[in-house]
Design a protein around this motif. Sequence first.
Motif, PDB file in Angstrom:
ATOM      1  N   LYS A  65       2.815 -33.622 -55.486  1.00 43.05           N
ATOM      2  CA  LYS A  65       2.901 -32.665 -54.380  1.00 43.05           C
ATOM      3  C   LYS A  65       4.291 -32.670 -53.755  1.00 43.05           C
ATOM      4  O   LYS A  65       4.905 -31.629 -53.531  1.00 43.05           O
ATOM      5  N   LYS A  66       4.782 -33.877 -53.517  1.00 42.09           N
ATOM      6  CA  LYS A  66       6.098 -33.961 -52.880  1.00 42.09           C
ATOM      7  C   LYS A  66       7.202 -33.496 -53.834  1.00 42.09           C
ATOM      8  O   LYS A  66       8.204 -32.925 -53.397  1.00 42.09           O
ATOM      9  N   MET A 103       7.332 -29.853 -53.564  1.00 43.77           N
ATOM     10  CA  MET A 103       7.977 -29.420 -52.331  1.00 43.77           C
ATOM     11  C   MET A 103       9.485 -29.634 -52.406  1.00 43.77           C
ATOM     12  O   MET A 103      10.266 -28.849 -51.865  1.00 43.77           O
ATOM     13  N   HIS A 142      10.890 -26.889 -54.320  1.00 42.82           N
ATOM     14  CA  HIS A 142      10.881 -25.712 -53.455  1.00 42.82           C
ATOM     15  C   HIS A 142      12.106 -25.711 -52.556  1.00 42.82           C
ATOM     16  O   HIS A 142      12.792 -24.701 -52.380  1.00 42.82           O
ATOM     17  N   GLY A 179      -4.681 -30.342 -53.360  1.00 44.96           N
ATOM     18  CA  GLY A 179      -3.512 -30.516 -52.492  1.00 44.96           C
ATOM     19  C   GLY A 179      -2.245 -30.069 -53.195  1.00 44.96           C
ATOM     20  O   GLY A 179      -1.404 -29.371 -52.622  1.00 44.96           O
ATOM     21  N   ALA A 193       0.152 -26.958 -52.314  1.00 47.40           N
ATOM     22  CA  ALA A 193       1.590 -27.089 -52.088  1.00 47.40           C
ATOM     23  C   ALA A 193       2.360 -26.131 -52.993  1.00 47.40           C
ATOM     24  O   ALA A 193       3.384 -25.588 -52.593  1.00 47.40           O
ATOM     25  N   PHE A 253      -6.062 -23.167 -44.792  1.00 41.64           N
ATOM     26  CA  PHE A 253      -4.606 -23.031 -44.933  1.00 41.64           C
ATOM     27  C   PHE A 253      -4.248 -22.518 -46.321  1.00 41.64           C
ATOM     28  O   PHE A 253      -3.301 -21.747 -46.485  1.00 41.64           O
ATOM     29  N   ILE A 254      -5.036 -22.952 -47.300  1.00 43.95           N
ATOM     30  CA  ILE A 254      -4.807 -22.446 -48.657  1.00 43.95           C
ATOM     31  C   ILE A 254      -5.190 -20.974 -48.722  1.00 43.95           C
ATOM     32  O   ILE A 254      -4.488 -20.156 -49.323  1.00 43.95           O
ATOM     33  N   LYS A 270      -2.372 -18.908 -47.289  1.00 44.42           N
ATOM     34  CA  LYS A 270      -1.227 -18.830 -48.211  1.00 44.42           C
ATOM     35  C   LYS A 270      -1.522 -17.836 -49.334  1.00 44.42           C
ATOM     36  O   LYS A 270      -0.674 -17.036 -49.709  1.00 44.42           O
TER      37      LYS A 270
END
Lengths: 161, 945
Positions: free
Chosen positions: B175-176, B179, B182, B209, B213, B261-262, B265
């Motif tokens: 996930k990170k 990001m 991104h 998750g 992301a 939240f998904i 998006k």
Amino acid sequence: MIHFVLLVSRQGKVRLTKWYSPYTQKERSKVIRELSGVILNRGPKLCNFIEWRGYKVVYKRYASLYFCMCIDEADNELEVLEIIHHYVEILDRYFGSVCELDLIFNFHKAYYILDELLIAGELQESSKKTIARIISAQDQLVEAAKEEASSISNIIAQATK
Amino acid sequence: MEQLKTIGRELAMGSQGGFGQSKEFLDLVKSIGEARSKAEEDRIVLSEIEILKRRLLEPDIPKRKMKEYIIRLVYIEMLGHDASFGYIHAVKMTHDDNLLLKRTGYLAVTLFLNEDHDLIILIVNTIQKDLRSDNFLVVCAALNAICRLINEETIPAVLPQVVDLLNHQKEAVRKKAIMALHRFHRKSPSSVSHLISNFRKRLCDNDPGVMGATLCPLFDLISEDVTSYKDLVSSFVSILKQVTERRLPKSYDYHQMPAPFIQIKLLKIMALLGSGDKSASEIMYMVLGDLFRKCDSSTNIGNAILYECIRCISCILPSPKLLEAAAEAISKFLKSDSHNLKYMGIDGLGRLIKISPDIAEQHQLAVIDCLEDPDDTLKRKTFELLYKMTKSSNVEVIVDRMIDYMISINDNHYKTEIASRCVELAEQFAPSNQWFIQTMNKVFEHAGDLVNIKVAHNLMRLIAEGFGEDDDDADSKLRLSAVESYLKIISEPKLPSLFLQVISWVLGEYGTADGKYSASYISGKLCDVADAYSSDETVKGYAVSALMKIYAFEIASGRKVDVLPECQSLIEELLASHSTDLQQRAYELQALLALDARAVESIIPLDASCEDIEVDKDLSFLNGYIQQAIESGAQPYVSERERSGMFETTDYHSQDHHEVPSHALRFEAYELPKPSVPQQASTELVPVPEPSYYSESHQPIPTSLVSERDSSEIKLRLDGVKQKWGRPNYQPTASSSQNTPSITQQAPNGTATHSDGGVGSSSSKPRSSYESKKPEVDPEKQRLAASLFGGSSSSRSDRKSSSGGHKPAKGTSNKPATIPRENPTPVQPPPDLLDFGEPTATSVTTIDPFKELEGLLDSSSSQDGGSADVMGLYSDGAPVTTTTTSVDSLLSELSDSSKGNSRTYQSQTSKGPNSKEALEKDALVRQMGVNPTSQNPTLFKDLLG
């Protein structure tokens, strides 16, 4: 995108700041001064949003703390309001009924939690459980050191009931 | 008892902090908490800075201590003071092997440093090492730092490793990493352009998750280039469908909504993909309709999704059914008591109004309520809506309101915005010249220094050119009314400089045009202006030029000019001015006064500000003179570039383009030297046909370079280019601009600042659109507006009769009628969309993992049932509010102790439970093993006073 996160007390004291866009120290102070002036003086029943220099600032008050996030004009304000609430719920879960004091003394923990929630100004994880898991994984490293102290505080906490 | 509690709290603090064993730090925080004024706080922080400076210089600081110092630095910086003296220690701490210290180090540097800080380069190496670590927590910490600290130059140093981490077994790392990529994409899109397929792959990640992301970068990518992601439409729709069907793990639920939240998006992405695309939009109708039905409008998050749906619907090709649903949602928003929802409702209205203009009618009253609301935010949003729904029928009311509001506020940023909106609306919809001039006067008077200078020039041009019709009579009426209104305003004190410039210019051009005012009257006024604003050179310049024009017109018409004594003294004063511009203008004026009528008329013709001037850029009229000079033995002119040497001056443009990429830091070895190309090219003076030129001369250069050079050359390509290098390159540009005669205003007429080229035609455009725009007349609305705004009905009917020609609107029912016609049967989407077991061909790859996911989710949801007691903590009482109340509980206790703030107390007690409940919950929390903290109002009171 979220440009910055700001936690300000009702007295205008800064409790936490996180900047996702570049601001110099001078700009930061100016932003904080300007925004806390506007937000703290707003009535209780007004919108939780303000339009500010081409951005929007979404804020919410919890007890004596104001949580503010600055977002782009095109972002969904209600969503950001819920991101704030999401963060507060996570803090609440982590600290156990969080209060301002927790954030005053443990601001670095609040930072760690924020880092798991937002990254580079975007929401990276929306599951409370996942965030709790990774934070507790990090905390286990500290656990051993503080076990003793926490048991004492537990005893005192029980005694004060 | 109270004391015991305090001790408990402090102990808990100390233990939780992990660093807080030091009394010093606790004291610092406390004393800052107790500080009564900002000055006192500053004093405390400054002395703390001194202490830390001293401490950090001590040799052999134990690591534990160091960590605390760094946390203290963070605290100082957070309070707005400079802690840069300690940055280097934070950087050093990231090098530490102990994860705890490393994490603190990373936290500190991400808070201290901006991405362009010099110290970043010292961290890159550590980050590289940490990305390779076995411990995923270390990797996470490094990725967090990357997202904040890596800049364009350092991206290549970490990029390969980040890409590898996309396949890490831990979802937190994946996930990170996403990001981080991104972030790289935002910083420098070219650096990750070859990695975009990775985002698509991660969309199918097993972990929701990570999938969530991934939507962030995809959103950015799609907003840049919609067409290449059209194939993902059905995947996004099916993901959204599955999310709403609660196929994601329970842990993603938020206030009983599945992964909101998904959802949001996804809706944002769908809005991009569906805009102007019929087939894509049709795929979405179904799921959007479902969302409207399912969304719980009693919770905030439900409304957030509803709002996002409205936005999505306003972007994609409209479907009547969905529009209806959206309109219904909006009316719910508007009727709500919450200001937030009203705000969203107004915003939604502004979006839908473009598609179905009649939607606003039914909410007229609600909108006007919002306009009257004391809440500034809501008011501004409403003005934005009004701005969007302005037509020629309501422009007067709206613009008047806007100006009133503009006058009442102090916020310069918003004042500028609203002023420019007023101007825009006035230009577009003005019902009469009179009104237009008056409106502009008001805007200039109250926000003159804030509006863009272009607005002033536009106004001057408008007055000069008239409203684009061939009606000279109307034009001169417009000018006369402008002159009259300016003469009225001019004596008011303290007008904004820009406004004075407009006034001076108009008075100069048209002040004496119809003979109503005498030249001496106008020139007297202009002298007053120049005197009153003697510190403003621009205004003075305008005034002098205006004087010059007035006298020129007088001389040209054969009247005798007697210069007023005050004018004379003004000219004399300016002849000695420090400003060369003013001086020149004064000398010109003086010279002009001495000329005869014929000469003056050709210098400054009457009302010729709109005529084009032919500029002879080659100065061909000098040819004879040059010829003569050369014949008499003068040297021919050698251009400056030739003089400084041909060989050094290679093509500037291509050099520029060349340097940009090579400017960045390099992390690989240098390439082998290449034969120098410019040399070769500059000696090669023979014209070479372009295509072959590239293939020949650039052969030794790697392909990437060729393509780069290629692109830069393409920009420079000009017809008839003979030489590639050096001087001749700028000549064709000059000649090409000569081909299109540039429209400059008459320079001697004083407005040399006018922008040229095409703008003249653009100003006539709004006029014509004003003509073609069919105003809508709804008697009900007019009555309503008239009754609410008061007094405007009479002027309205006046105007109606005056401009009645285009009133009977052909297009009144035009727009709403066409919408249903465009989509006769949009409601029934293809049936295969419903069937998620059998995905369509295009989405095979993306859907498969979700089927896997379903299996996972089923098992995890049963797990959830087992571990429900953890959640049970929150789902004990009323389902939605429990978590909030646990926060609120704090408030009710606190405000108990400090009753000063009674207002908030009242507003919250209705929601919050009593303190007994809170304590019970606290106990429960403690039993669950969450970190114990006890409520302690007294300490709190102590701290905050």
